[in-house]
Design a protein around this motif. Sequence first.
Motif, PDB file in Angstrom:
ATOM      1  N   THR A   1      54.594  40.779  42.687  1.00  0.00           N
ATOM      2  CA  THR A   1      54.930  40.410  41.556  1.00  0.00           C
ATOM      3  C   THR A   1      54.010  39.247  40.883  1.00  0.00           C
ATOM      4  OG1 THR A   1      57.281  41.097  42.088  1.00  0.00           O
ATOM      5  CG2 THR A   1      56.912  39.507  40.310  1.00  0.00           C
ATOM      6  N   GLU A   2      53.923  38.108  41.779  1.00  0.00           N
ATOM      7  CA  GLU A   2      53.023  37.249  41.393  1.00  0.00           C
ATOM      8  C   GLU A   2      51.733  37.575  40.684  1.00  0.00           C
ATOM      9  OE1 GLU A   2      50.588  33.441  43.194  1.00  0.00           O
ATOM     10  OE2 GLU A   2      52.919  33.660  43.523  1.00  0.00           O
ATOM     11  N   ILE A   3      50.971  38.453  41.451  1.00  0.00           N
ATOM     12  CA  ILE A   3      49.694  38.966  41.130  1.00  0.00           C
ATOM     13  C   ILE A   3      49.884  39.986  39.998  1.00  0.00           C
ATOM     14  CG2 ILE A   3      47.889  40.804  41.793  1.00  0.00           C
ATOM     15  CD1 ILE A   3      48.386  39.939  44.795  1.00  0.00           C
ATOM     16  N   ASP A   4      50.972  40.679  39.739  1.00  0.00           N
ATOM     17  CA  ASP A   4      51.182  41.763  38.568  1.00  0.00           C
ATOM     18  C   ASP A   4      51.314  40.743  37.370  1.00  0.00           C
ATOM     19  OD1 ASP A   4      52.107  43.909  37.225  1.00  0.00           O
ATOM     20  OD2 ASP A   4      54.008  43.159  37.335  1.00  0.00           O
ATOM     21  N   GLU A   5      52.087  39.768  37.401  1.00  0.00           N
ATOM     22  CA  GLU A   5      52.013  38.469  36.201  1.00  0.00           C
ATOM     23  C   GLU A   5      50.932  38.123  35.688  1.00  0.00           C
ATOM     24  OE1 GLU A   5      55.119  36.192  37.744  1.00  0.00           O
ATOM     25  OE2 GLU A   5      56.674  37.663  37.084  1.00  0.00           O
ATOM     26  N   ALA A   6      49.920  38.178  36.599  1.00  0.00           N
ATOM     27  CA  ALA A   6      48.773  37.391  36.302  1.00  0.00           C
ATOM     28  C   ALA A   6      47.669  38.155  36.140  1.00  0.00           C
ATOM     29  CB  ALA A   6      48.266  36.318  37.408  1.00  0.00           C
ATOM     30  N   ARG A   7      47.576  39.558  36.130  1.00  0.00           N
ATOM     31  CA  ARG A   7      46.453  40.368  36.490  1.00  0.00           C
ATOM     32  C   ARG A   7      46.019  41.030  34.858  1.00  0.00           C
ATOM     33  NH1 ARG A   7      48.080  46.043  35.840  1.00  0.00           N
ATOM     34  NH2 ARG A   7      50.321  46.432  35.576  1.00  0.00           N
ATOM     35  N   GLY A   8      46.689  40.549  33.880  1.00  0.00           N
ATOM     36  CA  GLY A   8      46.135  41.016  32.441  1.00  0.00           C
ATOM     37  C   GLY A   8      46.079  42.576  32.354  1.00  0.00           C
ATOM     38  N   ASP A   9      45.073  43.052  31.948  1.00  0.00           N
ATOM     39  CA  ASP A   9      44.463  44.543  31.504  1.00  0.00           C
ATOM     40  C   ASP A   9      44.228  45.216  32.980  1.00  0.00           C
ATOM     41  OD1 ASP A   9      42.305  43.637  31.421  1.00  0.00           O
ATOM     42  OD2 ASP A   9      41.649  44.583  29.493  1.00  0.00           O
ATOM     43  N   VAL A  10      43.983  44.586  33.929  1.00  0.00           N
ATOM     44  CA  VAL A  10      43.391  45.112  35.243  1.00  0.00           C
ATOM     45  C   VAL A  10      44.605  45.940  35.862  1.00  0.00           C
ATOM     46  CG1 VAL A  10      42.479  44.800  37.492  1.00  0.00           C
ATOM     47  CG2 VAL A  10      41.725  43.139  35.533  1.00  0.00           C
ATOM     48  N   GLY A  11      44.358  47.231  36.460  1.00  0.00           N
ATOM     49  CA  GLY A  11      45.314  47.783  37.090  1.00  0.00           C
ATOM     50  C   GLY A  11      45.790  47.014  38.271  1.00  0.00           C
ATOM     51  N   LEU A  12      46.891  47.351  38.941  1.00  0.00           N
ATOM     52  CA  LEU A  12      47.759  46.577  39.915  1.00  0.00           C
ATOM     53  C   LEU A  12      46.760  46.783  41.166  1.00  0.00           C
ATOM     54  CD1 LEU A  12      49.829  44.522  40.906  1.00  0.00           C
ATOM     55  CD2 LEU A  12      51.184  46.693  41.188  1.00  0.00           C
ATOM     56  N   ALA A  13      46.521  47.738  41.585  1.00  0.00           N
ATOM     57  CA  ALA A  13      45.722  48.061  42.683  1.00  0.00           C
ATOM     58  C   ALA A  13      44.504  47.363  42.814  1.00  0.00           C
ATOM     59  CB  ALA A  13      45.606  49.638  43.177  1.00  0.00           C
ATOM     60  N   SER A  14      43.818  47.238  41.794  1.00  0.00           N
ATOM     61  CA  SER A  14      42.575  46.678  41.752  1.00  0.00           C
ATOM     62  C   SER A  14      42.730  45.238  41.914  1.00  0.00           C
ATOM     63  CB  SER A  14      41.710  46.911  40.187  1.00  0.00           C
ATOM     64  OG  SER A  14      41.369  48.089  40.205  1.00  0.00           O
ATOM     65  N   ALA A  15      43.849  44.726  41.274  1.00  0.00           N
ATOM     66  CA  ALA A  15      44.244  43.205  41.168  1.00  0.00           C
ATOM     67  C   ALA A  15      44.667  42.929  42.718  1.00  0.00           C
ATOM     68  CB  ALA A  15      45.152  42.891  40.354  1.00  0.00           C
ATOM     69  N   ILE A  16      45.367  43.535  43.428  1.00  0.00           N
ATOM     70  CA  ILE A  16      45.603  43.366  44.808  1.00  0.00           C
ATOM     71  C   ILE A  16      44.307  43.144  45.563  1.00  0.00           C
ATOM     72  CG2 ILE A  16      46.773  44.088  46.768  1.00  0.00           C
ATOM     73  CD1 ILE A  16      49.016  45.264  44.956  1.00  0.00           C
ATOM     74  N   ARG A  17      43.308  44.112  45.342  1.00  0.00           N
ATOM     75  CA  ARG A  17      42.095  44.271  46.284  1.00  0.00           C
ATOM     76  C   ARG A  17      41.440  43.004  46.134  1.00  0.00           C
ATOM     77  NH1 ARG A  17      42.013  49.592  44.252  1.00  0.00           N
ATOM     78  NH2 ARG A  17      42.547  51.171  45.950  1.00  0.00           N
ATOM     79  N   VAL A  18      41.118  42.684  44.758  1.00  0.00           N
ATOM     80  CA  VAL A  18      40.486  41.244  44.585  1.00  0.00           C
ATOM     81  C   VAL A  18      41.303  40.266  45.118  1.00  0.00           C
ATOM     82  CG1 VAL A  18      39.787  39.970  42.640  1.00  0.00           C
ATOM     83  CG2 VAL A  18      39.434  42.355  42.373  1.00  0.00           C
ATOM     84  N   PHE A  19      42.453  40.039  44.703  1.00  0.00           N
ATOM     85  CA  PHE A  19      43.269  38.880  45.631  1.00  0.00           C
ATOM     86  C   PHE A  19      43.174  38.957  47.085  1.00  0.00           C
ATOM     87  CE2 PHE A  19      47.138  37.530  47.884  1.00  0.00           C
ATOM     88  CZ  PHE A  19      47.328  36.543  47.369  1.00  0.00           C
ATOM     89  N   VAL A  20      42.975  40.043  47.776  1.00  0.00           N
ATOM     90  CA  VAL A  20      42.818  40.045  49.236  1.00  0.00           C
ATOM     91  C   VAL A  20      41.379  39.629  49.440  1.00  0.00           C
ATOM     92  CG1 VAL A  20      42.342  41.479  51.049  1.00  0.00           C
ATOM     93  CG2 VAL A  20      44.577  41.589  49.580  1.00  0.00           C
ATOM     94  N   LEU A  21      40.461  40.353  48.935  1.00  0.00           N
ATOM     95  CA  LEU A  21      39.054  39.707  49.062  1.00  0.00           C
ATOM     96  C   LEU A  21      38.747  38.110  48.915  1.00  0.00           C
ATOM     97  CD1 LEU A  21      36.185  40.814  49.466  1.00  0.00           C
ATOM     98  CD2 LEU A  21      35.965  41.270  47.096  1.00  0.00           C
ATOM     99  N   ARG A  22      39.209  37.758  47.737  1.00  0.00           N
ATOM    100  CA  ARG A  22      39.093  36.237  47.503  1.00  0.00           C
ATOM    101  C   ARG A  22      40.011  35.556  48.552  1.00  0.00           C
ATOM    102  NH1 ARG A  22      40.576  36.174  41.018  1.00  0.00           N
ATOM    103  NH2 ARG A  22      38.238  36.902  40.263  1.00  0.00           N
ATOM    104  N   ARG A  23      40.984  35.847  49.225  1.00  0.00           N
ATOM    105  CA  ARG A  23      41.534  35.178  50.358  1.00  0.00           C
ATOM    106  C   ARG A  23      40.670  34.918  51.464  1.00  0.00           C
ATOM    107  NH1 ARG A  23      46.995  33.281  49.664  1.00  0.00           N
ATOM    108  NH2 ARG A  23      47.117  32.792  47.476  1.00  0.00           N
ATOM    109  N   PHE A  24      39.903  36.258  51.633  1.00  0.00           N
ATOM    110  CA  PHE A  24      39.139  36.136  52.921  1.00  0.00           C
ATOM    111  C   PHE A  24      37.764  35.436  52.637  1.00  0.00           C
ATOM    112  CE2 PHE A  24      42.381  39.150  54.181  1.00  0.00           C
ATOM    113  CZ  PHE A  24      42.460  38.843  55.730  1.00  0.00           C
ATOM    114  N   THR A  25      37.147  35.346  51.316  1.00  0.00           N
ATOM    115  CA  THR A  25      35.988  34.825  51.056  1.00  0.00           C
ATOM    116  C   THR A  25      36.112  33.441  50.720  1.00  0.00           C
ATOM    117  OG1 THR A  25      35.801  35.488  48.863  1.00  0.00           O
ATOM    118  CG2 THR A  25      34.946  37.024  50.388  1.00  0.00           C
ATOM    119  N   GLU A  26      37.343  32.931  50.651  1.00  0.00           N
ATOM    120  CA  GLU A  26      37.568  31.702  50.295  1.00  0.00           C
ATOM    121  C   GLU A  26      37.929  30.872  51.454  1.00  0.00           C
ATOM    122  OE1 GLU A  26      40.233  31.371  47.026  1.00  0.00           O
ATOM    123  OE2 GLU A  26      38.737  32.184  45.632  1.00  0.00           O
ATOM    124  N   SER A  27      38.440  31.326  52.330  1.00  0.00           N
ATOM    125  CA  SER A  27      38.763  30.577  53.684  1.00  0.00           C
ATOM    126  C   SER A  27      37.657  30.302  54.725  1.00  0.00           C
ATOM    127  CB  SER A  27      39.831  31.672  54.540  1.00  0.00           C
ATOM    128  OG  SER A  27      40.110  32.783  54.094  1.00  0.00           O
TER     129      SER A  27
END
Length: 72
Positions: A46-72
Motif C-alpha cells: 500500500t505504501e509503495i502503491d501510494e508513492a509510485r506515480g504512473d509506474v506499474g505496481l509490480a515494477s514499483a515493487i521490484r525497484v523497491f526490493v532492488l533498492r533495499r538490497f543495493t542500499e544495505s
Amino acid sequence: MTDGRPVKRSLTLRGHRTSVSLEDAFWRAFRDIAAAEGRTINGLATEIDEARGDVGLASAIRVFVLRRFTES
C-alpha cells in the motif's frame, strides 16, 4: 532457482484486492523485507502503491526490493 516466470498473487490495498505478478525471487525478498520491518506485505505494498506515480505496481515493487538490497 525457478524458471523466472512471474507468479500472480493477490494483495489487498486499502481494502481492495488486486493481483500482482512478480518472480518468486522478488516475492521472497518482498516478504523478507516486510518481516524484517515487522509489517505485512499488504501494508508495505500500500505504501509503495501510494508513492509510485504512473509506474506499474509490480515494477514499483521490484525497484523497491532492488533498492533495499543495493542500499544495505
